[in-house]
Design a protein around this motif. Structure first.
Motif, PDB file in Angstrom:
ATOM      1  N   TYR A  71       0.833  -1.204   0.000  1.00  0.00           N
ATOM      2  CA  TYR A  71       0.000   0.000   0.000  1.00  0.00           C
ATOM      3  C   TYR A  71       0.873   1.262   0.000  1.00  0.00           C
ATOM      4  O   TYR A  71       0.660   2.179  -0.794  1.00  0.00           O
ATOM      5  CB  TYR A  71      -0.936  -0.002   1.211  1.00  0.00           C
ATOM      6  N   ILE A 102      -6.223  -3.160  -2.054  1.00  0.00           N
ATOM      7  CA  ILE A 102      -5.212  -2.113  -1.808  1.00  0.00           C
ATOM      8  C   ILE A 102      -5.516  -0.902  -2.685  1.00  0.00           C
ATOM      9  O   ILE A 102      -5.486   0.244  -2.213  1.00  0.00           O
ATOM     10  CB  ILE A 102      -3.787  -2.649  -2.083  1.00  0.00           C
ATOM     11  N   ALA A 106      -6.590   2.865  -1.432  1.00  0.00           N
ATOM     12  CA  ALA A 106      -5.864   4.066  -1.867  1.00  0.00           C
ATOM     13  C   ALA A 106      -6.826   5.071  -2.497  1.00  0.00           C
ATOM     14  O   ALA A 106      -6.723   6.280  -2.252  1.00  0.00           O
ATOM     15  CB  ALA A 106      -4.753   3.682  -2.842  1.00  0.00           C
TER      16      ALA A 106
END
Length: 116
Positions: A71, A102, A106
């Protein structure tokens, strides 16, 4: 307005970070892998370090790397100038369905990979 520089949390060199990242068991490491990934991101951002960018690409697509490090690597690579190498690494990562969570996490923080 120029790019934002970030403050490092350690005084470790790239070579020192790379060496510490080779320690297989994080319990034996003097620093958490997440911190080291972030330090590489700061180097890539502040110093335009190609070495740091390449190491982030390695961490991003390493099969046995933890999600937190992936990440952090993804976030930094999405926020520094895209090169052919970083674009290729981000493309491989983005095309792998197991990384969807992930990428979604984000995105909730307004971090996206865009092809130029």
């Amino acid at each position: 307005m120029g790019k934002k520089n970030f403050e490092r949390q350690t005084s470790l060199s790239f070579d020192q970070i790379s060496k510490i990242l080779t320690i297989a068991d994080e319990n034996d490491s003097p620093y958490p892998r997440c911190l080291l990934a972030n330090e590489l991101g700061v180097m890539a951002n502040n110093d335009n370090s190609e070495q740091a960018q390449e190491k982030l690409c390695e961490l991003l697509n390493a099969e046995d790397e933890c999600e937190k490090v992936k990440y952090i690597s993804y976030c930094w690579l999405c926020n520094i100038p895209i090169t052919d190498k970083t674009s290729a690494a981000l493309q491989i990562f983005s095309n792998d369905q197991k990384n969807a969570e992930i990428i979604e996490t984000a995105a909730t923080n307004n971090i996206y990979f865009h092809l130029n």
